[in-house]
Design an enzyme around this catalytic site. Sequence first.
Site, PDB file in Angstrom:
ATOM      1  N   CYS A 106       0.834  -1.194   0.000  1.00  0.00           N
ATOM      2  CA  CYS A 106       0.000   0.000   0.000  1.00  0.00           C
ATOM      3  C   CYS A 106       0.873   1.250   0.000  1.00  0.00           C
ATOM      4  O   CYS A 106       1.938   1.281   0.595  1.00  0.00           O
ATOM      5  CB  CYS A 106      -0.949   0.086   1.185  1.00  0.00           C
ATOM      6  SG  CYS A 106      -2.065  -1.287   1.321  1.00  0.00           S
ATOM      7  N   ARG A 157       3.881  -0.378  -4.809  1.00  0.00           N
ATOM      8  CA  ARG A 157       3.599  -0.845  -3.451  1.00  0.00           C
ATOM      9  C   ARG A 157       2.299  -1.645  -3.366  1.00  0.00           C
ATOM     10  O   ARG A 157       1.946  -2.164  -2.311  1.00  0.00           O
ATOM     11  CB  ARG A 157       3.521   0.334  -2.482  1.00  0.00           C
ATOM     12  CG  ARG A 157       4.769   1.186  -2.456  1.00  0.00           C
ATOM     13  CD  ARG A 157       4.633   2.305  -1.467  1.00  0.00           C
ATOM     14  NE  ARG A 157       4.536   1.806  -0.124  1.00  0.00           N
ATOM     15  CZ  ARG A 157       5.562   1.511   0.654  1.00  0.00           C
ATOM     16  NH1 ARG A 157       6.786   1.694   0.211  1.00  0.00           N
ATOM     17  NH2 ARG A 157       5.380   1.048   1.869  1.00  0.00           N
ATOM     18  N   TRP A 201      -2.577  -2.840  -1.630  1.00  0.00           N
ATOM     19  CA  TRP A 201      -2.238  -4.261  -1.766  1.00  0.00           C
ATOM     20  C   TRP A 201      -3.091  -4.948  -0.707  1.00  0.00           C
ATOM     21  O   TRP A 201      -2.891  -4.754   0.502  1.00  0.00           O
ATOM     22  CB  TRP A 201      -0.752  -4.485  -1.501  1.00  0.00           C
ATOM     23  CG  TRP A 201      -0.311  -5.883  -1.786  1.00  0.00           C
ATOM     24  CD1 TRP A 201       0.025  -6.401  -2.996  1.00  0.00           C
ATOM     25  CD2 TRP A 201      -0.138  -6.944  -0.852  1.00  0.00           C
ATOM     26  NE1 TRP A 201       0.384  -7.718  -2.870  1.00  0.00           N
ATOM     27  CE2 TRP A 201       0.298  -8.086  -1.558  1.00  0.00           C
ATOM     28  CE3 TRP A 201      -0.317  -7.051   0.535  1.00  0.00           C
ATOM     29  CZ2 TRP A 201       0.558  -9.308  -0.945  1.00  0.00           C
ATOM     30  CZ3 TRP A 201      -0.052  -8.262   1.150  1.00  0.00           C
ATOM     31  CH2 TRP A 201       0.376  -9.379   0.409  1.00  0.00           C
ATOM     32  N   ASN A 212      -1.479   2.365   5.478  1.00  0.00           N
ATOM     33  CA  ASN A 212      -0.598   1.289   5.019  1.00  0.00           C
ATOM     34  C   ASN A 212      -0.185   0.508   6.256  1.00  0.00           C
ATOM     35  O   ASN A 212       0.405   1.079   7.168  1.00  0.00           O
ATOM     36  CB  ASN A 212       0.636   1.912   4.340  1.00  0.00           C
ATOM     37  CG  ASN A 212       1.740   0.903   4.114  1.00  0.00           C
ATOM     38  OD1 ASN A 212       1.476  -0.280   3.902  1.00  0.00           O
ATOM     39  ND2 ASN A 212       2.969   1.351   4.162  1.00  0.00           N
ATOM     40  N   GLY A 213      -0.518  -0.772   6.298  1.00  0.00           N
ATOM     41  CA  GLY A 213      -0.162  -1.592   7.461  1.00  0.00           C
ATOM     42  C   GLY A 213      -1.318  -2.482   7.866  1.00  0.00           C
ATOM     43  O   GLY A 213      -2.230  -2.726   7.060  1.00  0.00           O
ATOM     44  N   GLU A 242      17.835 -17.496  -7.438  1.00  0.00           N
ATOM     45  CA  GLU A 242      17.421 -16.164  -7.869  1.00  0.00           C
ATOM     46  C   GLU A 242      16.870 -16.204  -9.298  1.00  0.00           C
ATOM     47  O   GLU A 242      15.851 -15.586  -9.600  1.00  0.00           O
ATOM     48  CB  GLU A 242      18.605 -15.190  -7.744  1.00  0.00           C
ATOM     49  CG  GLU A 242      18.324 -13.760  -8.174  1.00  0.00           C
ATOM     50  CD  GLU A 242      17.117 -13.116  -7.542  1.00  0.00           C
ATOM     51  OE1 GLU A 242      16.560 -13.642  -6.568  1.00  0.00           O
ATOM     52  OE2 GLU A 242      16.680 -12.075  -8.052  1.00  0.00           O
ATOM     53  N   LYS A 281      13.071 -15.065 -10.290  1.00  0.00           N
ATOM     54  CA  LYS A 281      12.821 -14.019 -11.285  1.00  0.00           C
ATOM     55  C   LYS A 281      11.824 -14.517 -12.326  1.00  0.00           C
ATOM     56  O   LYS A 281      10.876 -13.840 -12.677  1.00  0.00           O
ATOM     57  CB  LYS A 281      14.119 -13.663 -11.983  1.00  0.00           C
ATOM     58  CG  LYS A 281      14.865 -12.422 -11.847  1.00  0.00           C
ATOM     59  CD  LYS A 281      14.535 -11.275 -11.014  1.00  0.00           C
ATOM     60  CE  LYS A 281      13.799 -11.417  -9.764  1.00  0.00           C
ATOM     61  NZ  LYS A 281      14.309 -10.907  -8.536  1.00  0.00           N
ATOM     62  N   GLU A 288       8.121 -15.237 -10.806  1.00  0.00           N
ATOM     63  CA  GLU A 288       7.327 -14.114 -10.307  1.00  0.00           C
ATOM     64  C   GLU A 288       6.801 -13.211 -11.411  1.00  0.00           C
ATOM     65  O   GLU A 288       5.763 -12.576 -11.235  1.00  0.00           O
ATOM     66  CB  GLU A 288       8.081 -13.303  -9.251  1.00  0.00           C
ATOM     67  CG  GLU A 288       9.256 -12.519  -9.761  1.00  0.00           C
ATOM     68  CD  GLU A 288       9.954 -11.708  -8.663  1.00  0.00           C
ATOM     69  OE1 GLU A 288       9.289 -11.270  -7.715  1.00  0.00           O
ATOM     70  OE2 GLU A 288      11.176 -11.519  -8.771  1.00  0.00           O
ATOM     71  N   HIS A 321      18.521 -37.045  -5.650  1.00  0.00           N
ATOM     72  CA  HIS A 321      17.905 -37.543  -4.421  1.00  0.00           C
ATOM     73  C   HIS A 321      16.380 -37.393  -4.437  1.00  0.00           C
ATOM     74  O   HIS A 321      15.757 -37.397  -3.389  1.00  0.00           O
ATOM     75  CB  HIS A 321      18.517 -36.841  -3.209  1.00  0.00           C
ATOM     76  CG  HIS A 321      19.979 -37.123  -3.068  1.00  0.00           C
ATOM     77  ND1 HIS A 321      20.471 -38.356  -2.707  1.00  0.00           N
ATOM     78  CD2 HIS A 321      21.074 -36.348  -3.309  1.00  0.00           C
ATOM     79  CE1 HIS A 321      21.795 -38.335  -2.687  1.00  0.00           C
ATOM     80  NE2 HIS A 321      22.188 -37.124  -3.066  1.00  0.00           N
ATOM     81  N   LYS A 370       5.953  -4.363  -4.030  1.00  0.00           N
ATOM     82  CA  LYS A 370       7.397  -4.152  -3.903  1.00  0.00           C
ATOM     83  C   LYS A 370       7.862  -4.213  -2.455  1.00  0.00           C
ATOM     84  O   LYS A 370       8.919  -4.745  -2.160  1.00  0.00           O
ATOM     85  CB  LYS A 370       7.730  -2.782  -4.510  1.00  0.00           C
ATOM     86  CG  LYS A 370       9.201  -2.439  -4.509  1.00  0.00           C
ATOM     87  CD  LYS A 370       9.909  -3.175  -5.600  1.00  0.00           C
ATOM     88  CE  LYS A 370      11.394  -2.906  -5.630  1.00  0.00           C
ATOM     89  NZ  LYS A 370      12.114  -4.000  -6.292  1.00  0.00           N
TER      90      LYS A 370
HETATM   91  C1  F6R Z   1      11.692 -10.503  -5.786  1.00  0.00           C
HETATM   92  C2  F6R Z   1      11.659  -9.492  -4.740  1.00  0.00           C
HETATM   93  C3  F6R Z   1      11.340  -9.926  -3.362  1.00  0.00           C
HETATM   94  C4  F6R Z   1      12.128  -9.080  -2.353  1.00  0.00           C
HETATM   95  C5  F6R Z   1      11.688  -9.418  -0.925  1.00  0.00           C
HETATM   96  C6  F6R Z   1      12.490  -8.631   0.101  1.00  0.00           C
HETATM   97  O1  F6R Z   1      12.076  -9.964  -7.008  1.00  0.00           O
HETATM   98  O2  F6R Z   1      11.863  -8.341  -4.999  1.00  0.00           O
HETATM   99  O3  F6R Z   1      11.570 -11.278  -3.174  1.00  0.00           O
HETATM  100  O4  F6R Z   1      13.484  -9.324  -2.516  1.00  0.00           O
HETATM  101  O5  F6R Z   1      10.334  -9.133  -0.772  1.00  0.00           O
HETATM  102  O6  F6R Z   1      12.349  -7.266  -0.079  1.00  0.00           O
HETATM  103  P1  F6R Z   1      13.386  -6.265   0.520  1.00  0.00           P
HETATM  104  O7  F6R Z   1      14.690  -6.473  -0.126  1.00  0.00           O
HETATM  105  O8  F6R Z   1      12.816  -4.908   0.234  1.00  0.00           O
HETATM  106  O9  F6R Z   1      13.465  -6.553   2.003  1.00  0.00           O
END
Ligand code: F6R
Length: 612
Positions: free
Chosen positions: A2, A30, A77, A103-104, A485, A489, A492, A508, A607
């Site tokens: 949010c 957000r 969100w 937000n929260g 990673e 990527k 998601e 395994h 984000k």
């Molecule tokens: C994936 C992504 C998330 C963040 C995770 C932690 O692309 O961006 O997995 O890495 O939510 O976020 P931060 O780094 O802001 O604590």
Amino acid sequence: MCGIVGYVGKRNIRDAKDIILDGLKKLEYRGYDSSGIALNIGGRLEVRKHVGRITNLENLMAGETLNSNIGIGHTRWATHGAPSDLNSHPHCNSDGSIAVVHNGIIENYVEIKEWLSKEFGVVFKSETDTEVIAHLIGIYYDGDLQEAVYKAVDKMRGAYAIGVVAASEPDKIVAVRKDAPLIAGLGEGCNFIASDIPALLKHVRKIYLIENNETVVVTADDVKIYNEARKEIKREVFHVTWDAEAAEKEGYDHFMLKEIHEQPKGIYETLNRRIEEDGSIKLDGINMTKEDIEGFNKVFIVACGTAYHAGLVGKFVIENLAKIPVEIDVASEFRYRDPFVDDKTLFIAISQSGETLDTLAALREAKSKGARILSVVNVVGSSVARESDDVFYTWAGPEIAVASTKAYTTQLMCMYLIGLYMGRTKGVIADERYNQYMSELKEIPEKLTKLLEGESSIRDLAKELYKREQVFFIGRGPDAGVSYEGSLKLKEISYINSFAIAAGELKHGTIALIEKDTLVIAIATQDKLYEKMLSNIQEVKARGAYVIGVAKEGNKEIEKQADKVIYIPDCIDEVSPLLSVVPLQIMAYYIAKERGCDIDKPKNLAKSVTVE
Ligand code: F6R
């Protein structure tokens, strides 16, 4: 999760609607389940809200005049209550004279809801936790919004950044912060509140970073901050050094692609700002003494998602360079397992946003056990940074795309710098090795630029592969971390079911899933593990897999096993994750593009994850 924005200007300048909508668009990263706005027009609060993207809200208001000098806005969100018009913010009290954006999460909202219904006959319109805030303030309101907000906040438990307006106080926004980000922006004849800097960059460079349990009262002429004891306090102005363009797409189709291309610069800045002329590392913002470093008997790295994946590589790097055991955990698990942490532990929290609630909670848990807290953070002044003993900022610049790219590679660079610094301070790394590492790290930005020039071949590969519904990523050593990673990527942003596993672990159990044409991406950049990886590739090939290898230039043997090979520039094994992840980011991007996905705003994600 949010985003909130508030604006108040002089009464004769009535541009609140456009300024707030524009700010919300910059905060869409957000959350983008719904958006809404409340404007004070002639002593009445006009609220408009709509499920879906901000363009839906704009369309709803198209044709309406709605001139106002003050308002608040929200992009959501969803947590409590599905995305819908009714659950969208702002929420109002019963007679619509108070509006709130939040937000929260209000943890005791059920209790407050019952109390409000029973004692005051309040009827709730939405399923959200936020609506209780509006009713609480409404009940306490007696002509003084600030006082009513104080009384409401005293009843609330949880995490929140709220912005509140009252119909009968058309010149004032009251905002409060507890465990969710909040800033105030200082303009000319107007002032602002917001969740994050990009929302305000068009208008202001001077910012107040609001701390936990502080209240801020914003009028067109003034921004006043009150501490937990409700005494007015002075705050130093924070000057934003990056410009609005840094948070714009600059001709790229998506922020993600722009941010992938910004990695050479981010890595260069993160490294070069810390290197003295004599090649030694200066860790600005870190006050650890030689004695402190020698006193640690363990490092604990804790983070979430992509930041956690940076930590997986960090474990290798720091153990190897500083000769100290490194444990690693995801933040959401760490705090509930009574981890063995004490005053001899160096706790490293990694977070792009610095607002991830799980990471923040883990940090607090480690702090309460006496650990020394070092954070690796991108957003200056964020909660994680503020609650740490030492902060090591990544110089990635603003990261807007939900899928993290440049934050990851700059976090990796911080891992190398921390490892080298600790190792050298402890005297466990020979000068020759230190210098070799340094010169390899310095070459990364240029090598990465070269690698990015070959983007089109990866794009062509993506065109071939985008219809796959299942992908496996495998690697060994640091390459296993990179596999995780790469897999994240891809899944998601493209919604392909992708899965990462240490290559030696395949046999395994997981190898049972490999069949004819299963796509396997094999990262094989570690010279000392190269032959082992070639055997693992053979194992999946024998079951019919289609293999794309990622290897260092010159290591051509892999061409005999893999169906296609992506080469990265040659480098020492230890630093290869800084390069090998980039083709995986590019591949994920173009596969998602071919599949027509909303790359910068993938479904169900936000984000900054400020809920548990
Ligand atoms: C994936 C992504 C998330 C963040 C995770 C932690 O692309 O961006 O997995 O890495 O939510 O976020 P931060 O780094 O802001 O604590």
